[in-house]
Motif scaffolding. Sequence first.
Motif, mmCIF file in Angstrom:
data_model
loop_
_atom_site.group_PDB
_atom_site.id
_atom_site.type_symbol
_atom_site.label_atom_id
_atom_site.label_comp_id
_atom_site.label_asym_id
_atom_site.label_seq_id
_atom_site.Cartn_x
_atom_site.Cartn_y
_atom_site.Cartn_z
ATOM 1 N N TYR A 82 -21.357 34.788 58.369
ATOM 2 C CA TYR A 82 -21.201 36.177 57.933
ATOM 3 C C TYR A 82 -21.615 37.155 59.037
ATOM 4 O O TYR A 82 -21.060 38.253 59.152
ATOM 5 C CB TYR A 82 -22.020 36.433 56.664
ATOM 6 C CG TYR A 82 -23.457 35.982 56.762
ATOM 7 C CD1 TYR A 82 -24.447 36.841 57.203
ATOM 8 C CD2 TYR A 82 -23.812 34.674 56.423
ATOM 9 C CE1 TYR A 82 -25.757 36.430 57.309
ATOM 10 C CE2 TYR A 82 -25.124 34.248 56.526
ATOM 11 C CZ TYR A 82 -26.094 35.130 56.971
ATOM 12 O OH TYR A 82 -27.393 34.698 57.090
ATOM 13 N N HIS A 124 -12.008 44.965 54.360
ATOM 14 C CA HIS A 124 -10.597 45.282 54.600
ATOM 15 C C HIS A 124 -10.154 44.865 56.007
ATOM 16 O O HIS A 124 -9.440 45.597 56.701
ATOM 17 C CB HIS A 124 -10.334 46.784 54.385
ATOM 18 C CG HIS A 124 -10.782 47.277 53.052
ATOM 19 N ND1 HIS A 124 -10.183 46.887 51.868
ATOM 20 C CD2 HIS A 124 -11.782 48.135 52.703
ATOM 21 C CE1 HIS A 124 -10.797 47.471 50.855
ATOM 22 N NE2 HIS A 124 -11.768 48.228 51.326
ATOM 23 N N LYS A 135 -12.602 40.493 52.723
ATOM 24 C CA LYS A 135 -11.798 41.363 51.862
ATOM 25 C C LYS A 135 -12.501 42.692 51.597
ATOM 26 O O LYS A 135 -11.869 43.753 51.601
ATOM 27 C CB LYS A 135 -11.503 40.647 50.546
ATOM 28 C CG LYS A 135 -10.544 39.475 50.696
ATOM 29 C CD LYS A 135 -10.314 38.769 49.369
ATOM 30 C CE LYS A 135 -9.374 37.580 49.560
ATOM 31 N NZ LYS A 135 -9.168 36.812 48.300
ATOM 32 N N ALA A 136 -13.812 42.618 51.386
ATOM 33 C CA ALA A 136 -14.565 43.851 51.113
ATOM 34 C C ALA A 136 -14.539 44.801 52.301
ATOM 35 O O ALA A 136 -14.577 46.035 52.126
ATOM 36 C CB ALA A 136 -16.006 43.502 50.752
ATOM 37 N N HIS A 138 -18.366 29.547 52.577
ATOM 38 C CA HIS A 138 -16.962 29.862 52.860
ATOM 39 C C HIS A 138 -16.429 30.939 51.919
ATOM 40 O O HIS A 138 -15.803 31.912 52.363
ATOM 41 C CB HIS A 138 -16.114 28.595 52.745
ATOM 42 C CG HIS A 138 -14.708 28.753 53.244
ATOM 43 N ND1 HIS A 138 -13.697 29.270 52.456
ATOM 44 C CD2 HIS A 138 -14.164 28.488 54.449
ATOM 45 C CE1 HIS A 138 -12.581 29.299 53.161
ATOM 46 N NE2 HIS A 138 -12.828 28.835 54.374
ATOM 47 N N ASP A 139 -16.701 30.791 50.626
ATOM 48 C CA ASP A 139 -16.204 31.768 49.641
ATOM 49 C C ASP A 139 -16.878 33.128 49.843
ATOM 50 O O ASP A 139 -16.238 34.173 49.715
ATOM 51 C CB ASP A 139 -16.449 31.252 48.225
ATOM 52 C CG ASP A 139 -15.776 32.128 47.172
ATOM 53 O OD1 ASP A 139 -14.580 32.426 47.323
ATOM 54 O OD2 ASP A 139 -16.466 32.529 46.216
ATOM 55 N N VAL A 140 -18.163 33.105 50.156
ATOM 56 C CA VAL A 140 -18.890 34.351 50.423
ATOM 57 C C VAL A 140 -18.256 35.085 51.596
ATOM 58 O O VAL A 140 -18.040 36.315 51.550
ATOM 59 C CB VAL A 140 -20.374 34.058 50.717
ATOM 60 C CG1 VAL A 140 -21.090 35.317 51.203
ATOM 61 C CG2 VAL A 140 -21.061 33.506 49.482
ATOM 62 N N CYS A 141 -17.941 34.354 52.657
ATOM 63 C CA CYS A 141 -17.342 34.976 53.842
ATOM 64 C C CYS A 141 -15.948 35.504 53.545
ATOM 65 O O CYS A 141 -15.555 36.570 54.034
ATOM 66 C CB CYS A 141 -17.307 33.969 54.995
ATOM 67 S SG CYS A 141 -18.946 33.610 55.671
ATOM 68 N N SER A 142 -15.207 34.779 52.726
ATOM 69 C CA SER A 142 -13.872 35.240 52.338
ATOM 70 C C SER A 142 -13.954 36.572 51.594
ATOM 71 O O SER A 142 -13.170 37.496 51.856
ATOM 72 C CB SER A 142 -13.201 34.176 51.459
ATOM 73 O OG SER A 142 -11.934 34.613 51.018
ATOM 74 N N LYS A 143 -14.912 36.675 50.695
ATOM 75 C CA LYS A 143 -15.090 37.923 49.943
ATOM 76 C C LYS A 143 -15.564 39.053 50.855
ATOM 77 O O LYS A 143 -15.169 40.225 50.677
ATOM 78 C CB LYS A 143 -16.081 37.702 48.808
ATOM 79 C CG LYS A 143 -15.528 36.875 47.644
ATOM 80 C CD LYS A 143 -16.560 36.705 46.549
ATOM 81 C CE LYS A 143 -15.950 36.115 45.278
ATOM 82 N NZ LYS A 143 -15.351 34.807 45.485
ATOM 83 N N LEU A 144 -16.412 38.737 51.817
ATOM 84 C CA LEU A 144 -16.892 39.748 52.761
ATOM 85 C C LEU A 144 -15.731 40.314 53.581
ATOM 86 O O LEU A 144 -15.630 41.535 53.782
ATOM 87 C CB LEU A 144 -17.947 39.138 53.692
ATOM 88 C CG LEU A 144 -18.483 40.035 54.807
ATOM 89 C CD1 LEU A 144 -19.202 41.258 54.232
ATOM 90 C CD2 LEU A 144 -19.418 39.236 55.716
ATOM 91 N N GLU A 185 -8.767 41.618 56.416
ATOM 92 C CA GLU A 185 -8.018 40.369 56.216
ATOM 93 C C GLU A 185 -6.903 40.194 57.245
ATOM 94 O O GLU A 185 -6.542 39.065 57.593
ATOM 95 C CB GLU A 185 -7.388 40.314 54.814
ATOM 96 C CG GLU A 185 -8.352 40.514 53.661
ATOM 97 C CD GLU A 185 -8.296 41.925 53.135
ATOM 98 O OE1 GLU A 185 -8.032 42.084 51.921
ATOM 99 O OE2 GLU A 185 -8.483 42.863 53.934
#
Length: 334
Positions: free
Chosen positions: A205, A243, A240-241, A232-238, A245
């Motif tokens: 992160y 912007h 997206k948050a 991995h999921d935490v980083c994916s959400k970060l 991507e």
Amino acid sequence: MISSRATVCIALPSEPAYSETFLQAHIDRLASAVSYLPDYPVDLSRLLSQESIADAGDQVRQKARMCWHRFYLNPVKKRSLKKLFRLHKINILLAEYGLSGIAVLDICKDLNIPLVVHFHGSDAYSIDVIEEHRLAYKDLFDYASAIIAASRHMEEQLVKLGAPGEKVFYNPYGVEINKFHRADVLSSPLRVLSVGRFVEKKAPYLTILAFAKVLQRLPEARLVMVGGGLLHDVCSKLIKAMHIEHAVELKGILNHEKVAALMQRSRVFVQHSLMPASGDAEGTPVAILEAGASGLPVVSTKHAGISEVVINAKTGFLVDEGDVDNMAESIYRL
């Protein structure tokens, strides 16, 4: 003298994970026999107290499990391992990780087999592991013929834990150079590459936060992250948050050939390793060595064995743990 007729068994806690290429290399190149030790031995020296488990049902299940291992599984596995060692005429036991060394210690004593213990990271640093196994580590250090550390930093740590200095040997991981081709860095895309498990000590992160700062100054830059793990999921959400991507790609787990190809077509390799509250730490990260084998400059942290393999301001830049601003500046410069 024993090395000329060595019959080596490697004991591991489980089959190597995709990221544990160093373990697979030992299996392929050193082992006469291999034994996996899942859930063995259960620590029988300290049963959990009544206070530590509130639920009565959990207490019963815990004690039943401990009895099952004490009176059946542990003795059966011990006999099985002894049979394996005798069958293959093992005269050296290489235990991968300190806890595997504890698991086979009594058997090595019974059969008078020299024991070499290879520490790799959390087994040398994790506060919980050290506290729980402090006495067992003392016995292990006393018996072991040799204790291998993956970095100078780890070498010092093992001596602090009580390992005799004359038994501790520094041996960082190696890389098969012929599997990596030199990157043409100046003609590569503006790609930042990160390869490693998405775990706390690698702080993926923080790599993302540093890259986001680079992106503000260099909108065409791209970050590719390879690996899997709990974060991995935490980083994916970060991603997206924030912007971003469009500029960050999470590749998941890739084979070594695809990683080598990415290294050949990237501008800089990044890894923001740090020591979390658990006390865990790196040894010498293989991915950083592979980046070096590809001629790829590295931006990383002054953490554990990393500063032993990245020459600051020559083969890359090293920043303090948690220093996102300087990591971003170093990436931008490269």
